[in-house]
Scaffold this active site. Structure first.
Site, PDB file in Angstrom:
ATOM      1  N   TYR A 143       0.850  -1.193   0.000  1.00  0.00           N
ATOM      2  CA  TYR A 143       0.000   0.000   0.000  1.00  0.00           C
ATOM      3  C   TYR A 143       0.884   1.241   0.000  1.00  0.00           C
ATOM      4  CZ  TYR A 143      -4.332   2.562   1.266  1.00  0.00           C
ATOM      5  OH  TYR A 143      -5.434   3.375   1.285  1.00  0.00           O
ATOM      6  N   LYS A 168      -1.071  -0.988  -4.262  1.00  0.00           N
ATOM      7  CA  LYS A 168      -2.268  -0.172  -4.098  1.00  0.00           C
ATOM      8  C   LYS A 168      -1.828   1.267  -3.875  1.00  0.00           C
ATOM      9  CE  LYS A 168      -6.348   0.492  -1.190  1.00  0.00           C
ATOM     10  NZ  LYS A 168      -7.068   0.079   0.033  1.00  0.00           N
TER      11      LYS A 168
END
Length: 348
Positions: A143, A168
């Protein structure tokens, strides 16, 4: 745990990625019955995957024991119909501990949050995520946000690590993201590496991310208005930009304006939306705070407006409580004012 690799199951999805809230009872303790109901309803509605105990699920507020209980409940509620991805984070040692709990409880993958507090250099970030990926057999999505922002060269290095399957992006720099995508594509042409739009209310930037080839995204709206989220997802991936624009203008843009009125609303306003739908999932834990009552009322109005837009798009006469969108698998998915859903969807 499902049998197919996570990367394969997420390469082409027919529904939004579901980030459920974590349910608490009146005493502030976990309410696992409400959590299972919330997760199960989302899978029934057409979620392509369940990302449990992540940002919307207040990962920061859960003890390891609560994290374990929630993961077990999520795996039970999905029943193998869709993959379950668990958050992990903090420093390397704790991230590995949470990862191993997720593996023990049957999760299919990990969403690796940024390391706690420290701002590391690129070498340190690579060491952190490489160690995390090696600690379990679970496939890992990294992330990017806050204190974990990567250069294209770093993402190429991470993408070559066995077990790291995607990035992400919650940072929102499209110039950087495009250069990252291009670097991975050029340097690792045979590598199936996934990219996700991870910005809050990701639908608002869906067209921009689609423009650089990213259609996977996390949908907080799916947690409280799955019918609206499904309709938007279908329109975005099929190129129905007229529907996309109408939902953006009539629902998502005003929702973001409302979300921006309070700190932590990316979580607390979503949780309020779930409660508006009739499922008592409790309040957020400190240090987050509940939305102002007027803002919750405004959210209720917005949800009704979004369903009215859907009703208009679908040519429905009744716009008071039901919005209909064609489900990703072909059958209709109907959402009512109490947030219930029926019908078929992807991953069932």
């Amino acid at each position: 745990m499902t049998s197919a690799p996570l990367a394969a199951r997420l390469t082409r999805v027919a529904g939004p990625l579901f980030f459920p809230v974590t349910a608490y009872g009146p005493d502030g303790a976990l309410d696992l019955d409400a959590f299972r109901a919330h997760v199960g309803a989302g899978v029934d509605a057409g979620a392509a995957a369940v990302f449990a105990c992540c940002g919307t699920g207040e990962f920061h507020a859960l003890t390891p024991e609560e994290f374990r209980a929630c993961l077990a409940a999520a795996v039970e509620a999905t029943g193998g119909r869709v993959p379950v991805v668990a958050a992990t984070g903090y420093g390397t040692a704790l991230a590995i501990q949470y990862a191993r709990i997720a593996e023990e409880e049957g999760a299919d993958g990990l969403l690796a949050m940024p390391p706690y507090l420290v701002v590391a250099d690129q070498e340190g970030l690579v060491r952190h995520y490489t160690a995390l990926a090696a600690a379990t057999s679970l496939e890992t999505i990294v992330y990017q946000r806050d204190n974990a922002v990567f250069t294209p060269a770093t993402v190429v290095e991470l993408a070559a690590v066995d077990g790291i399957i995607g990035l992400k992006d919650g940072y929102g720099d499209l110039d950087l993201t495009q250069r990252i995508v291009s670097a991975v594509r050029s340097e690792l042409p045979d590598r199936e590496f996934l990219f996700f739009n991870g910005l809050p209310t990701a639908e608002l930037t869906g067209l921009a991310y689609r423009g650089i080839g990213i259609t996977l995204y996390s949908s907080a709206v799916f947690a409280f208005a799955p019918d609206i989220a499904l309709a938007f997802h279908r329109a975005l991936v099929t190129g129905d930009d007229t529907t996309v624009d109408r939902l953006l203008d009539g629902f998502y843009a005003p929702l973001v304006e409302l979300r921006n009125l309070g700190r932590g609303y990316a979580v607390s306003l979503v949780k309020a939306g779930v409660r508006l739908g009739g499922l008592d999932v409790g309040e957020v834990r400190p240090p987050l705070s509940e939305p102002a009552p007027d803002h919750v009322k405004a959210l209720a109005v917005l949800i009704d407006r979004g369903r009215s837009v859907l009703a208009d798009i679908e040519g429905l006469a009744d716009t008071e409580g039901a919005g209909t969108a064609d489900g990703p698998a072909g059958g209709p998915v109907r959402g009512s004012v109490d947030g219930s859903v029926d019908g078929s969807g992807a991953g069932r």
